[in-house]
Design an enzyme around this catalytic site. Structure first.
Site, PDB file in Angstrom:
ATOM      1  N   GLU D  73       0.827  -1.120  -0.164  1.00 48.28           N
ATOM      2  CA  GLU D  73      -0.129   0.083   0.035  1.00 48.28           C
ATOM      3  C   GLU D  73       0.831   1.946   0.046  1.00 48.28           C
ATOM      4  O   GLU D  73       0.165   2.255  -0.883  1.00 48.28           O
ATOM      5  CB  GLU D  73      -1.245   0.370   1.566  1.00 48.28           C
ATOM      6  CG  GLU D  73      -2.219  -1.491   1.079  1.00 48.28           C
ATOM      7  CD  GLU D  73      -1.247  -2.881   1.918  1.00 48.28           C
ATOM      8  OE1 GLU D  73      -0.373  -2.307   1.454  1.00 48.28           O
ATOM      9  OE2 GLU D  73      -2.577  -3.122   1.421  1.00 48.28           O
ATOM     10  N   HIS D 142     -11.091  -5.154  10.579  1.00 44.98           N
ATOM     11  CA  HIS D 142     -11.739  -5.362   9.255  1.00 44.98           C
ATOM     12  C   HIS D 142     -13.371  -4.178   9.378  1.00 44.98           C
ATOM     13  O   HIS D 142     -13.931  -4.888   8.712  1.00 44.98           O
ATOM     14  CB  HIS D 142     -12.195  -6.536   8.325  1.00 44.98           C
ATOM     15  CG  HIS D 142     -10.762  -7.210   8.005  1.00 44.98           C
ATOM     16  ND1 HIS D 142      -9.386  -7.420   8.763  1.00 44.98           N
ATOM     17  CD2 HIS D 142     -10.059  -7.881   6.935  1.00 44.98           C
ATOM     18  CE1 HIS D 142      -8.640  -8.502   8.303  1.00 44.98           C
ATOM     19  NE2 HIS D 142      -8.843  -7.756   7.224  1.00 44.98           N
TER      20      HIS D 142
HETATM   21  C1  TPP Z   1      -2.117  -4.410   4.532  1.00 41.77           C
HETATM   22  C2  TPP Z   1      -3.024  -5.494   4.148  1.00 41.77           C
HETATM   23  N1  TPP Z   1      -3.442  -5.331   2.620  1.00 41.77           N
HETATM   24  C3  TPP Z   1      -4.681  -6.580   2.346  1.00 41.77           C
HETATM   25  C4  TPP Z   1      -5.002  -6.906   2.953  1.00 41.77           C
HETATM   26  C5  TPP Z   1      -6.449  -7.538   2.000  1.00 41.77           C
HETATM   27  N2  TPP Z   1      -5.799  -8.728   2.161  1.00 41.77           N
HETATM   28  C6  TPP Z   1      -6.208 -10.344   3.290  1.00 41.77           C
HETATM   29  S1  TPP Z   1      -5.750 -11.825   1.780  1.00 41.77           S
HETATM   30  C7  TPP Z   1      -4.961 -11.031   1.465  1.00 41.77           C
HETATM   31  C8  TPP Z   1      -3.547 -11.722  -0.027  1.00 41.77           C
HETATM   32  C9  TPP Z   1      -2.839 -11.958   1.278  1.00 41.77           C
HETATM   33  O1  TPP Z   1      -2.317 -12.942   0.010  1.00 41.77           O
HETATM   34  P1  TPP Z   1      -1.104 -14.162   0.593  1.00 41.77           P
HETATM   35  O2  TPP Z   1      -0.043 -12.823   1.052  1.00 41.77           O
HETATM   36  O3  TPP Z   1       0.067 -14.694  -0.383  1.00 41.77           O
HETATM   37  O4  TPP Z   1      -2.132 -14.887   1.721  1.00 41.77           O
HETATM   38  P2  TPP Z   1      -3.112 -16.528   1.170  1.00 41.77           P
HETATM   39  O5  TPP Z   1      -3.694 -15.197   1.011  1.00 41.77           O
HETATM   40  O6  TPP Z   1      -2.836 -16.191  -0.198  1.00 41.77           O
HETATM   41  O7  TPP Z   1      -3.000 -16.811   2.279  1.00 41.77           O
HETATM   42  C10 TPP Z   1      -5.046  -9.467   1.307  1.00 41.77           C
HETATM   43  C11 TPP Z   1      -4.388  -8.349   0.089  1.00 41.77           C
HETATM   44  C12 TPP Z   1      -5.281  -7.133   4.478  1.00 41.77           C
HETATM   45  N3  TPP Z   1      -5.404  -7.846   5.383  1.00 41.77           N
HETATM   46  N4  TPP Z   1      -3.892  -6.319   4.953  1.00 41.77           N
END
Ligand code: TPP
Ligand code: TPP
Ligand code: MG
Ligand code: MG
Lengths: 374, 346, 374, 346
Positions: D73, D142
């Protein structure tokens, strides 16, 4: 620790059973010399049958748990699908397919070691032996839950096994440093395992944590679960390099990538990293190529995904099952018994949760601040 | 050592310290009695803290407990949080509150919420110290107070000392508190040799153990005509104005909030009940912050207590300008406070 | 562009004059193949005399500027030292000793290219041709200043040459990405140079920016000025590796470290990086081992510093002067004329600032929001 | 296309959209007229936005203009800022406002301040969109609204639509504004198929160009007995309560703020002058936020306008709990609003 984590998978054996398999690669750190922990890991020896059974059982327990959560989650979301409804409301991130990572890593841990997990925490919670009843009660939002219903599925804190997680991507890494810092100062050989997804590895917190842990030689093992997706964004659209292991060199620490969701390779790599951390030699980074079998969260239609057709063939649990059957480690009876034990434990936990009290709205403002005690 | 000790009580009457030394004394005394306390931050070691918040601590406690960090606020504040959950009592310094933007997630989503999320099972006994305030042309990214921002987000206590004795007493209480406490010290109260000092930045400080309870405001000056509710450096400007106006027969009460979370609403109400006239002096931005909350504290109970429009003497909603004259047009100066009091009592 | 930046130091020549010197090292990126831009840089050729003179003049101008600022800053801080007092109040971070970085990099830029600098911005501002009068007026807090007195020394914005800076460590990197993004979309070959200190390279913003720029192949050149100190914290106490160049491999981009504050080596490395960026091949990272000749900010007693005894011998300007004298590029007359031109320009700027109006307090609330124009 | 077009005006009366489609329509129309607009964020491409903020945009405008970002971000918001200073008009999405902690520095120290620091010479015409609000057990990281936090920090406008037409009109205005505008959309107003909907989340939306001026509140319902000042989803709960109480002869005026920065103080005052009774309904945390500022808007002018204590129906100062019953005890529900109105008029 969780009942299905057989003792044989615990740390005591890791020192003699680690081997180097062809699926692991360790990038040479470009900077400060890093001890090659493989030398102390008795390369070439296979895992014991007990260890393999332990890994298998942990994976089965985790999957069984999530299947039950899945069932309960969707049981009463209707008519249609209302995310806020039902016995389990809210977002639900399940980890089916990623069990090899948690099983392989946590097999080296004891209840003294810390794990900080992500928004997708169940497999690590199960593998690290978080109290399943209290965890389930928390997911159901009950007073008997780990957080008395205040936290929910993304906020599971079990101080008995030093487990925690966070819903903010990558922000579970920094607190792990502090746990490791406290362990080190206290002179124990406990370590902290910090988990993040491959998407999280592009967050600032990832970088800061690796640098600080490396600089202070903190006993941390950083795990990156590369399930190829950050919600709908493919790894190739988020990450400038094809392996996060190469980033370890930027901190002068060992970096390793495990391909093919291979639980035994994870076990071996984690063994080396845990050993290194316990020996006071500092952190390591392990990235595991794993698999998000289901949606990002429940309700995710996954229209963006083109790899779903053959996905069940990639399910790591049947794959590991065949492998162990072929190796003669597992037979029908053992498979059945693993499942049965898992189902019993899981359904007990579900029942416990359902039988527990819903928090009293009058208690809303309780637990914001601790009472003064000193 | 407790402050009830007689010898000390005698000394106390004499011993004067500036605010930064008083802060350091509290930290020293607590670190001596509890070795789970460490102090982490940028330039807190050999430098002694950019605003002298740690002067002498490295020499006394060594590198294992007074620890310079990389410029990685998210990592080292997060580290403090993790250490606190594992039984330590870290003090972590964010050099300027203005830098909260690079680490707020650890602060407000983790430090402040873990205790609640865990249903009270995990404690986070951590102190986050941070320097605030302007008045020396440090520009819009190094002059903010931002206490309204911290206080708005639940789960952390927020204390804001105004003088040496309170700086010590609130620090001791913050360290002993089982909750995360944000300890915000204004550069202008520290008594730094290289910055304009307010005359009360060197004052009597109890030598032994000294605790100021968190959540209790202080009547810094009693008065009957109008109430100034304020905090930190602005307490001194307000007292100066009150003293000046006393000669004209305008009797101003000055409330030093000392703590924003918890907020001592009773102290505000008691004073306004008495005076019926309210001025809020706040170096933080005007809107959606401290001044509105102080007002609402009264109107929640009885708007009829207010016999005149409330005056809010604050930083207006503007990024803090660099040029001296512009900055001083924005700051809650004595002139602005005085004009506000006159208007309210007229 | 600033008057003392002779045209001969501009980008037009860089394509033919870049050489590889022994002081540069380029770490092999561990991941995606990276084109070796050195091949197109005519290795082995020396810099032209004009280029060298240009580099020298820029450094002299920058130093002359800061000496004048130093003089004015301390002129009226007394009695004692009150940071808020005087014609120039507030923190003052001077860059004396770091001129080789700015001179070597900016020699490749035109007014169309962007530079985002740090809390220590003057050398880059001077080298990139920021309007010196307006910059000085801003530092004096006058209505004729770049920001009409609102910004100050850490907040210099000159849209004419796309210059900006920020007082928040490492947070100048992300906006540079956006400038590069805009240039790229517009189809120009303009690039953005993003500057940070070695201390800043441990901030999350550093990591996020490098990944995103690499991923989207943005035309950015990332500069790390390693002056060995982040205020009082030595590089070894902040950074787990001895060269930030190794971190480039974590993003699959070229990383290079220049030793010994060598302006010509900087010039050559920057030439390659700028060329690569203009050619659409993406970002590069260059770390320069440089020197903080004075305190972190004015008033810094530097008690923590043990390397001050011989420090004047390390001053890059006399060093480069001798080198150029030995090479016959510079003689007394040229040295004098460079200084004289610099002094004239600088003192004109100081006078301009002093003669300018102080902002009217009544205008405090002006310029918060732009008037609606569309 | 302008809304004065007759044919369209006729259509306008008929055409109903949910809020997310109205938002997307504004973005589509603006992107068609100005190709310096791009939309950046996580899962804004093929996914169409986690809360349907960009559904269909990728198909229409392609990958060059609707751009999925890494989870970085700070980097991509900063990128938006830099692009805006170079003449683009980026729309950047922060998926949940709760994530501001990982990128606040770019937002409040850069996006919001560059224009001022540059003395007006550099413009930052950027829209930062972000989803807010709870009510579906998404837990304390959230479910926050945090608009008080954004609005407290000067230099950025903050708009908060409550219904489809305003969502479109405020989006159009935000995009055309030469200043940074934070556009905060509550998940509960979007009309998402997978979340409880308020009944006004599908409503008539003008088809052509539609602008709602930033800084003007809307009288969502006229009334004479009490004023509810509110915003976003709480507008609907408040209207529901007002409608219910109308039957009992209690005539409630509902003010939909629509914009927090600038804040339409006159609209608040006009209404309170008429009713003398004030309820503020705010899903953000109680203290140091929106509710206090609304109150202070009145007391700045004349506390005598208030004939009864002000009721603040807000999220109390608690991390938002997960369990449904606890969360609903914290949310400003219809029941709590109704009780507050009854108390104020009694
Ligand atoms: C700082 C932040 N940005 C965005 C999100 C929204 N979000 C939750 S899970 C996710 C994807 C995460 O991807 P990854 O780290 O690969 O983990 P996975 O879900 O694949 O286990 C996002 C963008 C968040 N929770 N926190
Ligand atoms: C996020 C943030 N943290 C801390 C600071 C305070 N600070 C200003 S300059 C500085 C040191 C920066 O070191 P480096 O990046 O090496 O740059 P240098 O000062 O050496 O040029 C620090 C800690 C800041 N401005 N921003
Ligand atoms: Mg992933
Ligand atoms: Mg440095």
């Amino acid at each position: 620790m969780g009942a299905a984590m057989t003792e044989s998978t615990h740390a005591s054996e890791s020192t003699t059973e680690c081997t180097t398999t062809s699926t692991t690669t360790r990038s040479a750190p470009a900077d400060a010399p890093v001890p090659d922990t493989r030398e102390t890991s008795a390369p070439g020896r296979d895992l014991s049958d007990d260890t393999r059974l332990g890994l298998y059982s942990t994976m089965v327990l985790s999957r069984t748990y999530e299947e039950a959560i899945l069932r309960e989650y969707h049981a009463d979301k209707g008519p249609g699908f209302d995310i806020g409804k039902g016995l389990i409301p809210g977002e639900m991130h399940l980890s089916a397919g990623q069990e090899p990572v948690a099983a392989g890593v946590c097999a080296h841990l004891t209840a003294e070691d810390a794990v900080t997990a992500t928004h997708r925490p169940h497999h690590f919670a199960v593998a690290h032996g978080v109290d399943m009843k209290k965890m389930t009660a928390e997911i159901f939002g009950r007073t008997t839950g780990l957080g008395r219903g205040r936290g929910g599925h993304m906020h599971l804190f079990d101080p008995d096994v030093h487990f925690s997680c966070s819903g903010i991507v990558a922000e579970g890494y920094p607190p792990a440093l502090g746990m490791a810092f406290a362990f080190k100062r206290r002179g124990t050989d406990a370590i902290a395992v910090a988990v993040a997804g491959e998407g999280a590895a592009n967050q600032g917190a990832f970088h800061e944590s690796l640098n600080l842990a490396a600089l202070w030689k903190l006993p941390v093992v950083f795990i990156v679960e590369d399930n190829e997706w950050g919600i709908s964004v493919a790894r190739t659209a988020s990450t400038a390099v094809s392996s996060n292991a190469v980033r370890a060199a930027g901190y002068g620490i060992p970096g390793e990538r495990i391909e093919d969701n291979d639980v035994e390779a994870v076990y071996q790599a984690a063994g080396r990293a845990v050993e290194r951390a316990r020996a006071g030699e500092g952190p390591s980074l392990i990235e595991v190529a794993t698999l998000r079998l289901w949606g990002h969260f429940e309700g995710d239609a996954q229209g963006y995904r083109t790899d779903l057709d053959d996905i069940t063939a990639l399910d790591p649990i049947p794959r590991y099952e065949s492998r162990l059957r072929e190796a003669g480690v597992l037979d029908d009876a053992a498979v059945d018994s693993a499942r049965e034990r898992a189902v019993t434990q899981v359904e007990e936990a579900i029942d416990f949760a359902k039988d527990s009290d819903i928090p009293d709205p009058a208690d809303l403002m309780k637990y914001i601040f601790a009472e003064e005690e000193r | 050592m407790t402050s009830t000790d007689t010898t000390q009580a005698t000394q106390q009457a004499r011993r004067r310290l500036n605010t930064s030394k008083a802060m350091v004394e509290a930290i020293t005394q607590e670190m001596e009695r509890d070795d789970s306390i460490v102090y982490l931050g940028e330039d807190v070691g050999e430098y002694g803290g950019i605003f002298s918040s740690t002067t002498g601590l490295l020499e006394r406690f060594g590198k294992d407990r007074i620890i310079d960090t990389p410029i990685s606020e998210t990592a080292f504040i997060g580290l403090g949080i993790g250490a606190a959950t594992e039984g330590m009592r870290p003090i972590v310094e964010l050099m300027f509150a203005d830098f909260l933007g690079v680490c707020l997630d650890q602060i407000y989503n983790h430090m402040a919420k873990i205790h609640y999320f865990s249903g009270g099972n995990v404690k986070v006994p951590m102190v986050l110290t941070t320097a605030v305030g302007g008045g020396y042309s440090d520009g819009g990214q190094h002059s903010q107070t931002l206490w309204g921002t911290f206080a708005h987000l639940p789960g952390m206590k927020v204390v804001v000392p105004s003088n040496p004795a309170d700086a010590k007493g609130l620090m001791t209480s913050a360290i002993r508190d089982d909750n995360p406490v944000v300890y915000m010290f204004h550069k202008g109260i520290m008594g730094l040799p290289w910055m304009a000092k307010n005359k009360r930045s060197i004052d009597i400080v109890p030598e032994g153990e000294h605790l100021v309870p968190i959540g209790k405001a202080r009547v810094a000056r009693e008065g009957s005509d109008a109430t100034i509710v304020t905090l930190s450096l602005s307490v001194h400007h307000s007292l100066d104005v009150a003293e000046a106006l006393a000669g004209e027969g305008i009797d101003v009460e000055v409330i030093d909030l000392r703590s924003l979370v918890p907020l001592d609403r009773e102290a505000i109400l008691d004073s306004v009940r008495k005076t019926g006239r309210l001025i809020v002096v706040d170096e933080d931005y005007l809107s959606f912050g401290v001044s509105g909350e102080v007002v609402a504290t009264v109107t929640d109970v009885d708007p009829g207590l207010l016999k005149a429009p409330v005056k809010r003497v604050t930083m207006p909603d503007v990024p803090i300008p660099y040029a001296h004259d512009l900055e001083y047009a924005a700051l809650p100066t004595r002139d602005r406070i005085e004009a506000a009091v006159r208007e309210v009592v007229s």
